[in-house]
Design a protein around this motif. Structure first.
Motif, PDB file in Angstrom:
ATOM      1  N   GLN A   9       0.838  -1.206   0.000  1.00  0.00           N
ATOM      2  CA  GLN A   9       0.000   0.000   0.000  1.00  0.00           C
ATOM      3  C   GLN A   9       0.874   1.257   0.000  1.00  0.00           C
ATOM      4  OE1 GLN A   9      -3.447   0.526   2.584  1.00  0.00           O
ATOM      5  NE2 GLN A   9      -2.959  -1.456   3.461  1.00  0.00           N
ATOM      6  N   GLY A  17       9.970  -3.799   7.692  1.00  0.00           N
ATOM      7  CA  GLY A  17       9.039  -4.933   7.740  1.00  0.00           C
ATOM      8  C   GLY A  17       8.499  -5.251   6.350  1.00  0.00           C
ATOM      9  N   ASN A  18       8.094  -4.219   5.613  1.00  0.00           N
ATOM     10  CA  ASN A  18       7.612  -4.420   4.240  1.00  0.00           C
ATOM     11  C   ASN A  18       8.716  -5.028   3.371  1.00  0.00           C
ATOM     12  OD1 ASN A  18       6.275  -1.160   4.615  1.00  0.00           O
ATOM     13  ND2 ASN A  18       5.088  -3.023   4.799  1.00  0.00           N
ATOM     14  N   TYR A 127     -12.311  -4.339   2.126  1.00  0.00           N
ATOM     15  CA  TYR A 127     -10.892  -4.335   1.733  1.00  0.00           C
ATOM     16  C   TYR A 127     -10.384  -5.723   1.305  1.00  0.00           C
ATOM     17  CZ  TYR A 127      -5.885  -3.806   3.167  1.00  0.00           C
ATOM     18  OH  TYR A 127      -4.515  -3.812   3.245  1.00  0.00           O
ATOM     19  N   MET A 131      -8.601  -7.254  -2.204  1.00  0.00           N
ATOM     20  CA  MET A 131      -7.337  -8.001  -2.213  1.00  0.00           C
ATOM     21  C   MET A 131      -7.525  -9.353  -2.911  1.00  0.00           C
ATOM     22  SD  MET A 131      -4.720  -8.667   0.891  1.00  0.00           S
ATOM     23  CE  MET A 131      -3.552 -10.016   0.855  1.00  0.00           C
ATOM     24  N   ASP A 134      -7.434  -8.689  -6.543  1.00  0.00           N
ATOM     25  CA  ASP A 134      -6.050  -8.476  -7.005  1.00  0.00           C
ATOM     26  C   ASP A 134      -5.366  -9.801  -7.351  1.00  0.00           C
ATOM     27  OD1 ASP A 134      -6.407  -5.830  -6.200  1.00  0.00           O
ATOM     28  OD2 ASP A 134      -5.290  -6.075  -4.323  1.00  0.00           O
ATOM     29  N   GLY A 146       4.011 -10.999   4.073  1.00  0.00           N
ATOM     30  CA  GLY A 146       4.361 -11.186   5.475  1.00  0.00           C
ATOM     31  C   GLY A 146       3.235 -11.913   6.198  1.00  0.00           C
ATOM     32  N   ASP A 148       1.262 -11.154   8.541  1.00  0.00           N
ATOM     33  CA  ASP A 148       0.000 -10.475   8.863  1.00  0.00           C
ATOM     34  C   ASP A 148      -1.047 -10.599   7.746  1.00  0.00           C
ATOM     35  OD1 ASP A 148       1.304  -8.840   7.066  1.00  0.00           O
ATOM     36  OD2 ASP A 148       0.953  -6.983   8.157  1.00  0.00           O
ATOM     37  N   GLN A 149      -0.647 -11.105   6.591  1.00  0.00           N
ATOM     38  CA  GLN A 149      -1.610 -11.243   5.494  1.00  0.00           C
ATOM     39  C   GLN A 149      -2.163 -12.657   5.353  1.00  0.00           C
ATOM     40  OE1 GLN A 149      -2.826  -8.631   3.826  1.00  0.00           O
ATOM     41  NE2 GLN A 149      -1.526  -7.344   5.113  1.00  0.00           N
ATOM     42  N   ALA A 195       9.175 -12.704   8.359  1.00  0.00           N
ATOM     43  CA  ALA A 195       7.731 -12.643   8.094  1.00  0.00           C
ATOM     44  C   ALA A 195       7.009 -11.726   9.066  1.00  0.00           C
ATOM     45  CB  ALA A 195       7.127 -14.036   8.158  1.00  0.00           C
ATOM     46  N   VAL A 197       8.494  -8.674  11.296  1.00  0.00           N
ATOM     47  CA  VAL A 197       9.509  -7.803  11.879  1.00  0.00           C
ATOM     48  C   VAL A 197       8.814  -6.961  12.952  1.00  0.00           C
ATOM     49  CG1 VAL A 197      11.132  -5.920  11.417  1.00  0.00           C
ATOM     50  CG2 VAL A 197      10.802  -7.740   9.717  1.00  0.00           C
ATOM     51  N   MET A 207       6.251  -4.096  13.497  1.00  0.00           N
ATOM     52  CA  MET A 207       6.644  -2.828  12.886  1.00  0.00           C
ATOM     53  C   MET A 207       5.549  -2.430  11.913  1.00  0.00           C
ATOM     54  SD  MET A 207      10.187  -1.889  10.849  1.00  0.00           S
ATOM     55  CE  MET A 207      11.268  -2.109  12.259  1.00  0.00           C
ATOM     56  N   LYS A 209       3.442   0.902   9.537  1.00  0.00           N
ATOM     57  CA  LYS A 209       3.453   2.265   9.006  1.00  0.00           C
ATOM     58  C   LYS A 209       2.602   3.195   9.842  1.00  0.00           C
ATOM     59  CE  LYS A 209       3.605   0.620   4.258  1.00  0.00           C
ATOM     60  NZ  LYS A 209       2.615   0.112   3.324  1.00  0.00           N
TER      61      LYS A 209
HETATM   62  P1  TYM Z   1       0.901  -3.666   3.504  1.00  0.00           P
HETATM   63  O1  TYM Z   1       1.044  -2.516   2.584  1.00  0.00           O
HETATM   64  O2  TYM Z   1       0.396  -3.448   4.880  1.00  0.00           O
HETATM   65  O3  TYM Z   1       2.283  -4.416   3.621  1.00  0.00           O
HETATM   66  C1  TYM Z   1       3.018  -4.805   2.474  1.00  0.00           C
HETATM   67  C2  TYM Z   1       3.720  -6.120   2.730  1.00  0.00           C
HETATM   68  O4  TYM Z   1       4.585  -5.996   3.855  1.00  0.00           O
HETATM   69  C3  TYM Z   1       4.308  -7.026   4.792  1.00  0.00           C
HETATM   70  N1  TYM Z   1       4.552  -6.502   6.150  1.00  0.00           N
HETATM   71  C4  TYM Z   1       5.388  -7.054   7.035  1.00  0.00           C
HETATM   72  N2  TYM Z   1       6.180  -8.142   6.960  1.00  0.00           N
HETATM   73  C5  TYM Z   1       6.946  -8.426   8.027  1.00  0.00           C
HETATM   74  N3  TYM Z   1       6.952  -7.678   9.156  1.00  0.00           N
HETATM   75  C6  TYM Z   1       6.184  -6.581   9.281  1.00  0.00           C
HETATM   76  N4  TYM Z   1       6.212  -5.854  10.403  1.00  0.00           N
HETATM   77  C7  TYM Z   1       5.354  -6.218   8.184  1.00  0.00           C
HETATM   78  N5  TYM Z   1       4.473  -5.212   7.963  1.00  0.00           N
HETATM   79  C8  TYM Z   1       4.002  -5.397   6.710  1.00  0.00           C
HETATM   80  C9  TYM Z   1       2.860  -7.384   4.565  1.00  0.00           C
HETATM   81  O5  TYM Z   1       2.578  -8.683   5.031  1.00  0.00           O
HETATM   82  C10 TYM Z   1       2.753  -7.272   3.059  1.00  0.00           C
HETATM   83  O6  TYM Z   1       3.207  -8.445   2.434  1.00  0.00           O
HETATM   84  N6  TYM Z   1      -3.305  -5.916   1.991  1.00  0.00           N
HETATM   85  C11 TYM Z   1      -1.895  -5.809   1.742  1.00  0.00           C
HETATM   86  C12 TYM Z   1      -1.559  -5.335   0.348  1.00  0.00           C
HETATM   87  C13 TYM Z   1      -2.226  -6.094  -0.754  1.00  0.00           C
HETATM   88  C14 TYM Z   1      -1.791  -7.307  -1.325  1.00  0.00           C
HETATM   89  C15 TYM Z   1      -2.725  -7.596  -2.354  1.00  0.00           C
HETATM   90  C16 TYM Z   1      -0.722  -8.169  -1.058  1.00  0.00           C
HETATM   91  C17 TYM Z   1      -3.336  -5.692  -1.423  1.00  0.00           C
HETATM   92  N7  TYM Z   1      -3.635  -6.624  -2.400  1.00  0.00           N
HETATM   93  C18 TYM Z   1      -2.593  -8.745  -3.139  1.00  0.00           C
HETATM   94  C19 TYM Z   1      -0.600  -9.316  -1.843  1.00  0.00           C
HETATM   95  C20 TYM Z   1      -1.543  -9.589  -2.859  1.00  0.00           C
HETATM   96  C21 TYM Z   1      -1.306  -4.795   2.713  1.00  0.00           C
HETATM   97  O7  TYM Z   1      -1.982  -3.989   3.263  1.00  0.00           O
HETATM   98  O8  TYM Z   1       0.046  -4.823   2.796  1.00  0.00           O
END
Ligand code: TYM
Length: 342
Positions: A9, A17-18, A127, A131, A134, A146, A148-149, A195, A197, A207, A209
């Motif tokens: 996003q 983390g991302n 939301y 996804m 997508d 990561g 959280d998904q 996976a 952070v 971690m 945003k």
């Molecule tokens: P978003 O934007 O919150 O995060 C993007 C990616 O970063 C990973 N992530 C982390 N991994 C490890 N430690 C952390 N602290 C951490 N914070 C975030 C997330 O798991 C993600 O892989 N809904 C999704 C975006 C999305 C998406 C999709 C992903 C929309 N459509 C289709 C894959 C396929 C999101 O909000 O990610």
């Protein structure tokens, strides 16, 4: 060839983390599979946001993909809203998604609790359907994300199976279609390390945003002195030595893990190197490693941002390739669901 999709996003700054949970793991996939990486701008409006910032953050996130090594000659890189099929398929899928499934989503519960009722739009609830769209549009096999998904990926699989059952197979054939599944049922690809952070100021929360304090995360574009300062001030403990996997020492585990991944060392190597270190010397070692790893990315980022024409070309080519695939799926779904086609 298997197909891989994922996205980030464009809200706030891309952080470690991302990068460690997602973007860094996309790199090796682009050599093996057909890959599509998007910037999910439509997801970024599900919480209150600054309209003038959205397009900037979208470009910046795309430039970060490239700077991290996503290669536009191998992967399709595009902006979600540039491929209209995402929103269209979402509507079609939403008719087969029970509200109860969405109410169960942990991220929805957390985000809506934090945002307060006034700020929770319907889109925050739906939301995960966007996804799913997508992912399912591209008949994806693997989705590197990561931890959280994982729940959103599980939901995507459930939606795919439900729509396949409701409209696919023989029923689709009767509508004049090919028959068989409308959607491939995708799998999440969660990295063995990185996976989840954790925050620099609290080893028990991830971690993110949206955390109010910037001190809690390393942003990919943080300058050297900021990284130094954040690591200097990050939370530690007062136990002797350093170790992985001690539940009493979540910060210690997190910082060692970060160090391990960005240096590409094995866990054993890191244990050997760091187990007898004190926090002071480990912090210096970690800071140096972070700066070494991030500086080349930051230099490439500046180069890419200084040539907007190049970035536009990459995104427009990516959207073109993506739309070709997406339209096939979308047309099949319209057909199977019984719509009059023009
Ligand atoms: P978003 O934007 O919150 O995060 C993007 C990616 O970063 C990973 N992530 C982390 N991994 C490890 N430690 C952390 N602290 C951490 N914070 C975030 C997330 O798991 C993600 O892989 N809904 C999704 C975006 C999305 C998406 C999709 C992903 C929309 N459509 C289709 C894959 C396929 C999101 O909000 O990610």
């Amino acid at each position: 060839k298997k197909r891989v999709v994922s996205g980030v996003q464009p809200t706030g700054l891309v952080h470690l983390g991302n990068y460690l949970g997602a973007i860094k793991n996309w790199l090796s996939l682009q050599d093996l599979y057909e890959t599509l990486f998007f910037i999910v701008d439509l997801h970024a409006i599900t919480l209150p946001y600054e309209a003038p910032q959205l397009s900037k953050a979208t470009r910046s996130t795309a430039a970060i993909y490239l700077a991290c090594g996503i290669d536009s000659s191998k992967a399709s890189i595009f902006v979600q809203s540039h491929v209209r099929a995402h929103v269209e398929l979402m509507w079609l899928l939403s008719s087969s998604t029970p509200i109860g499934w969405l109410n169960r989503m942990i991220q929805f519960k957390e985000k809506s609790r934090k945002a307060g009722d006034e700020n929770v739009g319907v889109a925050l609830l739906t939301y995960p359907v966007l996804m799913a769209s997508d992912i399912l549009l591209y008949q994806s096999d693997l989705v590197p994300v990561g931890e959280d998904q994982t729940q959103h990926l599980e939901l995507t699989r459930e939606i795919a199976e439900r729509v396949n059952n409701l409209y696919g197979g023989r029923k689709w054939k009767k509508m004049g279609g090919r028959g068989g599944s409308l959607f491939k049922v995708p799998e999440a690809l969660i990295p063995p390390a990185g996976a989840r952070v954790m925050s620099l100021t609290d080893g028990l929360s991830k971690m993110s945003k949206s955390a109010p304090s910037d001190q809690s995360r390393i942003n990919l574009l943080d300058p050297k002195d900021v990284i130094m300062n954040k690591i200097k001030r990050c939370k530690t403990d007062s136990l002797p030595g350093l170790e992985f996997d001690n539940p009493e020492r979540p910060e210690c585990n997190n910082l060692l893990s970060i160090y391990q991944i960005i240096t590409g060392k094995t866990k054993e190597e890191v244990v050997g190197e760091c187990q007898n270190m004190n926090w002071g010397s480990f912090k210096t070692t970690l800071t140096d490693a972070l700066i070494d790893h991030l500086q080349p990315i930051q230099i490439r980022y500046e180069e890419i941002m200084s040539d907007p024409g190049y970035l536009d070309d990459v995104l427009s080519e990516g959207a073109g390739k993506a739309a070709e695939i997406a339209d096939i799926t979308l047309n099949n779904v319209y057909q199977a669901m019984g719509f009059l086609r023009r």
